[in-house]
Write a protein that holds these residues in place. Structure first.
Motif, PDB file in Angstrom:
ATOM      1  N   TYR A  74       4.300  10.758 -17.176  1.00  0.00           N
ATOM      2  CA  TYR A  74       4.922  10.936 -15.861  1.00  0.00           C
ATOM      3  C   TYR A  74       5.510  12.340 -15.708  1.00  0.00           C
ATOM      4  O   TYR A  74       5.300  13.011 -14.686  1.00  0.00           O
ATOM      5  CB  TYR A  74       6.006   9.880 -15.672  1.00  0.00           C
ATOM      6  CG  TYR A  74       6.883  10.078 -14.460  1.00  0.00           C
ATOM      7  CD1 TYR A  74       6.347  10.048 -13.175  1.00  0.00           C
ATOM      8  CD2 TYR A  74       8.249  10.288 -14.605  1.00  0.00           C
ATOM      9  CE1 TYR A  74       7.156  10.222 -12.067  1.00  0.00           C
ATOM     10  CE2 TYR A  74       9.065  10.463 -13.509  1.00  0.00           C
ATOM     11  CZ  TYR A  74       8.513  10.436 -12.238  1.00  0.00           C
ATOM     12  OH  TYR A  74       9.309  10.610 -11.139  1.00  0.00           O
ATOM     13  N   LEU A  75       6.226  12.804 -16.713  1.00  0.00           N
ATOM     14  CA  LEU A  75       6.817  14.142 -16.661  1.00  0.00           C
ATOM     15  C   LEU A  75       5.750  15.226 -16.636  1.00  0.00           C
ATOM     16  O   LEU A  75       5.923  16.267 -15.993  1.00  0.00           O
ATOM     17  CB  LEU A  75       7.749  14.349 -17.854  1.00  0.00           C
ATOM     18  CG  LEU A  75       9.021  13.492 -17.864  1.00  0.00           C
ATOM     19  CD1 LEU A  75       9.833  13.758 -19.132  1.00  0.00           C
ATOM     20  CD2 LEU A  75       9.873  13.780 -16.622  1.00  0.00           C
ATOM     21  N   THR A 107       9.892  10.354  -6.499  1.00  0.00           N
ATOM     22  CA  THR A 107       9.020   9.378  -7.151  1.00  0.00           C
ATOM     23  C   THR A 107       9.790   8.489  -8.120  1.00  0.00           C
ATOM     24  O   THR A 107       9.481   7.304  -8.253  1.00  0.00           O
ATOM     25  CB  THR A 107       7.883  10.093  -7.901  1.00  0.00           C
ATOM     26  OG1 THR A 107       8.433  11.061  -8.822  1.00  0.00           O
ATOM     27  CG2 THR A 107       6.968  10.822  -6.924  1.00  0.00           C
ATOM     28  N   ALA A 108      10.789   9.054  -8.798  1.00  0.00           N
ATOM     29  CA  ALA A 108      11.576   8.260  -9.752  1.00  0.00           C
ATOM     30  C   ALA A 108      12.376   7.177  -9.035  1.00  0.00           C
ATOM     31  O   ALA A 108      12.440   6.027  -9.494  1.00  0.00           O
ATOM     32  CB  ALA A 108      12.506   9.167 -10.550  1.00  0.00           C
ATOM     33  N   ILE A 109      12.975   7.535  -7.897  1.00  0.00           N
ATOM     34  CA  ILE A 109      13.745   6.547  -7.129  1.00  0.00           C
ATOM     35  C   ILE A 109      12.829   5.426  -6.632  1.00  0.00           C
ATOM     36  O   ILE A 109      13.152   4.240  -6.736  1.00  0.00           O
ATOM     37  CB  ILE A 109      14.452   7.227  -5.938  1.00  0.00           C
ATOM     38  CG1 ILE A 109      15.564   8.138  -6.447  1.00  0.00           C
ATOM     39  CG2 ILE A 109      15.021   6.176  -4.979  1.00  0.00           C
ATOM     40  CD1 ILE A 109      16.199   8.997  -5.373  1.00  0.00           C
ATOM     41  N   THR A 110      11.680   5.806  -6.100  1.00  0.00           N
ATOM     42  CA  THR A 110      10.735   4.804  -5.601  1.00  0.00           C
ATOM     43  C   THR A 110      10.228   3.913  -6.722  1.00  0.00           C
ATOM     44  O   THR A 110      10.152   2.682  -6.578  1.00  0.00           O
ATOM     45  CB  THR A 110       9.542   5.498  -4.921  1.00  0.00           C
ATOM     46  OG1 THR A 110      10.023   6.397  -3.919  1.00  0.00           O
ATOM     47  CG2 THR A 110       8.622   4.474  -4.272  1.00  0.00           C
ATOM     48  N   MET A 111       9.894   4.524  -7.854  1.00  0.00           N
ATOM     49  CA  MET A 111       9.405   3.750  -8.992  1.00  0.00           C
ATOM     50  C   MET A 111      10.476   2.802  -9.520  1.00  0.00           C
ATOM     51  O   MET A 111      10.173   1.663  -9.927  1.00  0.00           O
ATOM     52  CB  MET A 111       8.957   4.701 -10.108  1.00  0.00           C
ATOM     53  CG  MET A 111       8.321   3.996 -11.303  1.00  0.00           C
ATOM     54  SD  MET A 111       6.796   3.140 -10.839  1.00  0.00           S
ATOM     55  CE  MET A 111       5.739   4.562 -10.526  1.00  0.00           C
ATOM     56  N   PHE A 112      11.715   3.245  -9.507  1.00  0.00           N
ATOM     57  CA  PHE A 112      12.820   2.410  -9.975  1.00  0.00           C
ATOM     58  C   PHE A 112      12.892   1.110  -9.166  1.00  0.00           C
ATOM     59  O   PHE A 112      13.031   0.020  -9.721  1.00  0.00           O
ATOM     60  CB  PHE A 112      14.135   3.177  -9.868  1.00  0.00           C
ATOM     61  CG  PHE A 112      15.352   2.349 -10.168  1.00  0.00           C
ATOM     62  CD1 PHE A 112      15.682   2.039 -11.485  1.00  0.00           C
ATOM     63  CD2 PHE A 112      16.160   1.870  -9.140  1.00  0.00           C
ATOM     64  CE1 PHE A 112      16.810   1.256 -11.763  1.00  0.00           C
ATOM     65  CE2 PHE A 112      17.272   1.100  -9.416  1.00  0.00           C
ATOM     66  CZ  PHE A 112      17.598   0.787 -10.729  1.00  0.00           C
ATOM     67  N   GLY A 132       0.917   8.373 -10.511  1.00  0.00           N
ATOM     68  CA  GLY A 132      -0.005   9.440 -10.157  1.00  0.00           C
ATOM     69  C   GLY A 132      -0.230   9.522  -8.660  1.00  0.00           C
ATOM     70  O   GLY A 132      -0.275  10.618  -8.085  1.00  0.00           O
ATOM     71  N   MET A 133      -0.381   8.372  -7.997  1.00  0.00           N
ATOM     72  CA  MET A 133      -0.568   8.366  -6.546  1.00  0.00           C
ATOM     73  C   MET A 133       0.664   8.904  -5.829  1.00  0.00           C
ATOM     74  O   MET A 133       0.559   9.700  -4.882  1.00  0.00           O
ATOM     75  CB  MET A 133      -0.891   6.950  -6.065  1.00  0.00           C
ATOM     76  CG  MET A 133      -2.294   6.482  -6.416  1.00  0.00           C
ATOM     77  SD  MET A 133      -2.719   4.891  -5.659  1.00  0.00           S
ATOM     78  CE  MET A 133      -1.827   3.765  -6.743  1.00  0.00           C
ATOM     79  N   MET A 134       1.839   8.484  -6.280  1.00  0.00           N
ATOM     80  CA  MET A 134       3.068   8.939  -5.633  1.00  0.00           C
ATOM     81  C   MET A 134       3.301  10.428  -5.863  1.00  0.00           C
ATOM     82  O   MET A 134       3.667  11.160  -4.932  1.00  0.00           O
ATOM     83  CB  MET A 134       4.265   8.133  -6.156  1.00  0.00           C
ATOM     84  CG  MET A 134       4.310   6.709  -5.668  1.00  0.00           C
ATOM     85  SD  MET A 134       5.925   5.949  -5.933  1.00  0.00           S
ATOM     86  CE  MET A 134       6.007   5.978  -7.722  1.00  0.00           C
ATOM     87  N   VAL A 135       3.096  10.873  -7.078  1.00  0.00           N
ATOM     88  CA  VAL A 135       3.312  12.293  -7.399  1.00  0.00           C
ATOM     89  C   VAL A 135       2.346  13.169  -6.613  1.00  0.00           C
ATOM     90  O   VAL A 135       2.724  14.221  -6.088  1.00  0.00           O
ATOM     91  CB  VAL A 135       3.149  12.533  -8.917  1.00  0.00           C
ATOM     92  CG1 VAL A 135       3.114  14.030  -9.226  1.00  0.00           C
ATOM     93  CG2 VAL A 135       4.299  11.872  -9.679  1.00  0.00           C
ATOM     94  N   GLY A 136       1.087  12.738  -6.501  1.00  0.00           N
ATOM     95  CA  GLY A 136       0.104  13.525  -5.762  1.00  0.00           C
ATOM     96  C   GLY A 136       0.465  13.685  -4.299  1.00  0.00           C
ATOM     97  O   GLY A 136       0.387  14.785  -3.734  1.00  0.00           O
TER      98      GLY A 136
END
Length: 263
Positions: A74-75, A107-112, A132-136
């Protein structure tokens, strides 16, 4: 391990055959004197190599089933995305770091929330593709937001300076420019959500259907994907405006003119 490589080679027969479409594009580019032949060939070769390497890396990570590998992957994605978005907004001071921090936060907040609500289990097979989808998407939106904000401030410097002279804070003086940059950056994501399924079937949904899942199951996942993309993109883009606008002003709350000189 040998069987893995054998299966890989067999599986690559269809992707190799599909390159005939690229060769057609190369021929058309040549006959039309577009000059894109080398770039097309370079792009497809690079994509082939990158995806092949990523495939083996993901296979390794999935076999480990370790949370540490999830964080590391992720990082890495966030770092590459931050660099790429920063390149788009290269005239924004510390743009790469601002973009990376914004993408990381959004992305971290959403993933949490996705993990907390048990929408996705915290395993490599789910989290890495979703991340990957969110980061892109956050990368694209953040880069556009930062670049547009800087460009708007450059063309409307006199308007911002007038607002500052009348006692407005930097945030108040740049409110319209910030709003405009966010609207422009987020509009494609929102428009895509409006037309999803009507114009084309999204990648996640198409992959599930081709993999044998029912259309109903594919739709359910795609709804989750669209929601998380809008959430992550919105948080990332708004965060980027808060992080980058101070670089446009001096400590005396005046526009930092040197930021707007270079092109």
């Amino acid at each position: 391990m040998d069987s893995v490589y054998v299966d890989f080679l067999k599986g690559m027969l269809k992707p190799l055959a599909a390159t005939s479409v690229v060769l057609l594009a190369v021929v058309l580019s040549f006959t039309q004197n577009l000059g894109l032949e080398k770039e097309m060939i370079y792009s497809i070769v690079r994509a082939f190599l990158q995806l092949s390497v990523v495939g083996f890396v993901l296979q390794f990570i999935f076999n480990q089933n370790n949370g540490g590998w999830i964080i590391l992957a992720y990082l890495f994605m966030v770092s590459v995305a931050g660099y790429t978005a920063g390149q788009r907004a290269k005239h924004v001071p510390r743009g790469k770091y601002i973009a990376g921090a914004s993408i990381l936060g959004g992305t971290a907040i959403t993933m949490f929330f996705l993990v907390l609500l048990k929408i996705f289990p915290f395993t490599p097979r789910y989290i890495i593709p979703v991340a990957g989808m969110m980061v892109g998407n956050s990368m694209t939106v953040t880069g556009v937001t930062m670049k547009r904000l800087r460009d708007d401030l450059k063309t409307q410097m006199s308007l911002v300076e007038t607002a500052l002279a009348l006692g407005a804070t930097p945030r108040q003086a740049t409110h319209q420019q910030i709003k405009r940059s966010l609207v422009i950056a987020l509009s494609p994501v929102i428009d895509n959500a409006k037309t999803v399924g009507l114009i084309s079937l999204p990648g996640a949904m198409t992959g599930l259907i081709m993999g044998g899942a029912s259309p109903i199951e594919a739709i359910q996942l795609q709804i989750v994907v669209m929601n998380m993309l809008i959430g992550a993109s919105t948080v990332s883009s708004i965060a980027s405006t808060y992080l980058c606008w101070p670089a446009f002003f001096t400590k005396a709350y005046q526009l930092e003119t040197k930021v707007f000189i270079s092109e």
